[in-house]
Motif scaffolding. Sequence first.
Motif, PDB file in Angstrom:
ATOM      1  N   VAL A 153       0.809   7.816   0.268  1.00 29.40           N
ATOM      2  CA  VAL A 153       1.917   7.399  -0.590  1.00 29.40           C
ATOM      3  C   VAL A 153       1.981   5.873  -0.622  1.00 29.40           C
ATOM      4  CG1 VAL A 153       4.398   7.524  -0.994  1.00 29.40           C
ATOM      5  CG2 VAL A 153       3.203   9.473   0.017  1.00 29.40           C
ATOM      6  N   ALA A 154       1.866   5.276   0.558  1.00 25.05           N
ATOM      7  CA  ALA A 154       1.951   3.815   0.635  1.00 25.05           C
ATOM      8  C   ALA A 154       0.835   3.178  -0.193  1.00 25.05           C
ATOM      9  CB  ALA A 154       1.849   3.369   2.093  1.00 25.05           C
ATOM     10  N   ARG A 155      -0.343   3.762  -0.080  1.00 19.84           N
ATOM     11  CA  ARG A 155      -1.500   3.171  -0.765  1.00 19.84           C
ATOM     12  C   ARG A 155      -1.418   3.374  -2.282  1.00 19.84           C
ATOM     13  NH1 ARG A 155      -5.125   5.828   1.735  1.00 19.84           N
ATOM     14  NH2 ARG A 155      -5.626   7.285   0.059  1.00 19.84           N
ATOM     15  N   GLU A 156      -1.075   4.599  -2.681  1.00 20.28           N
ATOM     16  CA  GLU A 156      -1.156   4.906  -4.113  1.00 20.28           C
ATOM     17  C   GLU A 156       0.133   4.622  -4.876  1.00 20.28           C
ATOM     18  OE1 GLU A 156      -2.867   8.723  -4.891  1.00 20.28           O
ATOM     19  OE2 GLU A 156      -4.527   8.397  -3.497  1.00 20.28           O
ATOM     20  N   ALA A 157       1.265   4.772  -4.219  1.00 17.63           N
ATOM     21  CA  ALA A 157       2.530   4.504  -4.920  1.00 17.63           C
ATOM     22  C   ALA A 157       3.028   3.095  -4.621  1.00 17.63           C
ATOM     23  CB  ALA A 157       3.581   5.528  -4.511  1.00 17.63           C
ATOM     24  N   GLY A 158       2.361   2.427  -3.706  1.00 17.16           N
ATOM     25  CA  GLY A 158       2.715   1.049  -3.400  1.00 17.16           C
ATOM     26  C   GLY A 158       4.020   0.901  -2.647  1.00 17.16           C
ATOM     27  N   LEU A 159       4.453   1.962  -1.953  1.00 17.50           N
ATOM     28  CA  LEU A 159       5.690   1.878  -1.171  1.00 17.50           C
ATOM     29  C   LEU A 159       5.380   1.343   0.222  1.00 17.50           C
ATOM     30  CD1 LEU A 159       7.679   5.160  -1.975  1.00 17.50           C
ATOM     31  CD2 LEU A 159       8.158   2.832  -2.740  1.00 17.50           C
ATOM     32  N   VAL A 160       5.994   0.218   0.546  1.00 19.53           N
ATOM     33  CA  VAL A 160       5.789  -0.331   1.889  1.00 19.53           C
ATOM     34  C   VAL A 160       7.147  -0.676   2.490  1.00 19.53           C
ATOM     35  CG1 VAL A 160       3.462  -1.237   1.473  1.00 19.53           C
ATOM     36  CG2 VAL A 160       5.461  -2.643   0.929  1.00 19.53           C
ATOM     37  N   GLU A 161       7.130  -1.044   3.754  1.00 19.65           N
ATOM     38  CA  GLU A 161       8.367  -1.328   4.465  1.00 19.65           C
ATOM     39  C   GLU A 161       9.199  -2.373   3.715  1.00 19.65           C
ATOM     40  OE1 GLU A 161       5.345  -1.534   5.690  1.00 19.65           O
ATOM     41  OE2 GLU A 161       5.162  -0.458   7.582  1.00 19.65           O
ATOM     42  N   GLY A 162      10.496  -2.102   3.590  1.00 21.93           N
ATOM     43  CA  GLY A 162      11.400  -3.055   2.940  1.00 21.93           C
ATOM     44  C   GLY A 162      11.630  -2.750   1.471  1.00 21.93           C
ATOM     45  N   GLN A 163      10.840  -1.842   0.898  1.00 23.18           N
ATOM     46  CA  GLN A 163      11.019  -1.541  -0.518  1.00 23.18           C
ATOM     47  C   GLN A 163      12.037  -0.423  -0.700  1.00 23.18           C
ATOM     48  OE1 GLN A 163       6.937  -0.902  -1.936  1.00 23.18           O
ATOM     49  NE2 GLN A 163       7.348  -2.595  -3.336  1.00 23.18           N
ATOM     50  N   HIS A 164      12.697  -0.447  -1.867  1.00 23.46           N
ATOM     51  CA  HIS A 164      13.641   0.610  -2.216  1.00 23.46           C
ATOM     52  C   HIS A 164      13.035   1.480  -3.304  1.00 23.46           C
ATOM     53  CE1 HIS A 164      16.420  -2.170  -0.200  1.00 23.46           C
ATOM     54  NE2 HIS A 164      17.186  -1.087   0.009  1.00 23.46           N
TER      55      HIS A 164
END
Lengths: 417, 230
Positions: A153-164
Amino acid sequence: MRTLIWIALRSLRNSALSSVVTVVSIGLASGLGIAVFAVAAQSERAFTGGHPSFDAVLGARGSALQLVLNAIFHLETSPGNIPWELYEKVAGDRRVTLALPLAVGDNYRGFRVVGTTDEVFEIEMAAGQRFSPRPGGRAFDPTLREAVVGATVAREAGLVEGQHFAPIHGVVHHDANEHEEEYLVVGVLEPTNTPSDRVIWIPIEGVFRMGGHVLRGAEETFVPKPGEAIPDEHLEVSAVLLRLKSPQAGFQLHNEFNVQGKEATLAWPIAQTMSELFDKLGWMSRVLHVVAYLVMAIAAGTILAGLSNSMNERRREFAVLRALGAPRRSVFGVILIQAGSLAFAGCLFGYLVYAVILVSAAQIVRRQTGVALEVFAFHPSLLWTPAWMTVLGVVAGILPGRKAYSTDVGTELVSEA
Amino acid sequence: MALLEIQDLKKSFPLPGGSSRAVLDVPAFRLEAGEEVALAGESGSGKTTFLHLIAGILRPDSGVIRLAGTDLAGLSEARRDRLRAENIGYVFQGSYLLPGFSALENVLLGMAFGPGARPAEARARLERLGLGARLHDRPARLSFGQRQRVALARALSSGPRLVLADEPTGSLDAARAAEALGLLRETCREEGAALLLVSHDPAILEAFARRESLRDLNRAAAPSSEQESA
């Protein structure tokens, strides 16, 4: 023998283009053959391996397979919900040593949002591995709108710590279905090579309170109000993952839920439920196997055709060899060695084809399901497919070999004067 | 003891319908070790069949072909192959080099089924014939004369006691034929190999001290002796 090998290889070099075409076709056939057997076996192993921590899934009355696919592999839709009270009841059962509730129904960019308790971070969710946020991240606080996302998810959706992000209602991403609630990503999990890498984990309370969600744990529908506690009788969960005390407990619970009861379905054992899926798809696997055999037979046919076509122009070559003292069996042997060499070289090329197919298949399977195939795992077809292909190649050389064997030296080398 | 001794050699070939045609009927023929003989033979006189019988490629209907003391008629095909590989060098009308093999490899082929491949010896043999710079060229890149020399090197590569030459200069002009023949005879003499050459070219035949006519040797060659038998 060395002489025959030398002659055979020199002759193949002389017809390099035809040899390369034959080797490539054998390679494609061999690689495809290995891939069909290996991918089928590895897929079955990956999907029927069970779960390292749980033995069963309890969910709404319906298909056990759908339950497992939804709760373990995060595929398919949920068959429905069961009351929270049933979760509490089964969690307190002495035959159950661990129970983890799941609430599903939302996604973000196609990745499932799954509500659960923070206990999920203390359980072995992948073989030998607990959910562990990478450095800089942490587990979610079950009282806050926080999320922990899988590595994919982090890699493909670009969700990383601190994001909403705001979850989308349903299992398909439509902006129109976006919930008002925003979640803060507080952790990204280390890769586990399991479907969990494709999941966004949030507190289960968040799913209960998500705008637009209606709870039907009791007879009537209930819409939670902000700041007010939700009575337990209204709560419901999509599934409960269960670790059982013993196989006997599994039999007993199976009887209670599936045979005598009507309230819920228990998918147990998880591995067997998935095995039944593969059993149902067995005919497809057999069709693929037959296709693989046919492709290999056709590839052997290219050896037969290639060598047979060259026999006429090579008759004088064989006659010269015979005049130089080559016994008939040596001339025959040269053709068999050529056929075997083409097949063997094709099989070596086939490993490359196999690797390309398997890596591609593994990427597709992983992208679609999160399940990781072991690309370099040993499978017997890695040995017996090339072995049989080589034998088939040698057999294909028998007919042209017999032509070479029966070359009439007297006719071929007759003086023109 | 003669290197090659033939007695009452007969060979016929089957015809459609179950009949057969007698091609060879040679009462006697001898060749001593190191000797060279030219055999005159018109087209269809059975000269190639005669050489194939001597080489053990064909099996006679009856008679004796004794090569280096061994009667070929009594040997299996495999043992005749072996005897040929070790004792006979064959020079054809065309060079009949294998197109996918270099000059050196073609010569190595001549050794392969007899004494075994000896690259240094094959290389030296080609160098002696002036082909030191063309060792790794394939036949297509060699001139006709060079191909003939490679074929000669191949025929002699196994150290044969007998060289059979079937119209070896048949497709050459007079000057090149004389050159090729000189090379063949000289090389056989140097190697101590007997030479049995068949040709229909009088100019070639005249160069030999011992000349025989296959028509005289072969009773089946005379029109009166051709017979059809059921």
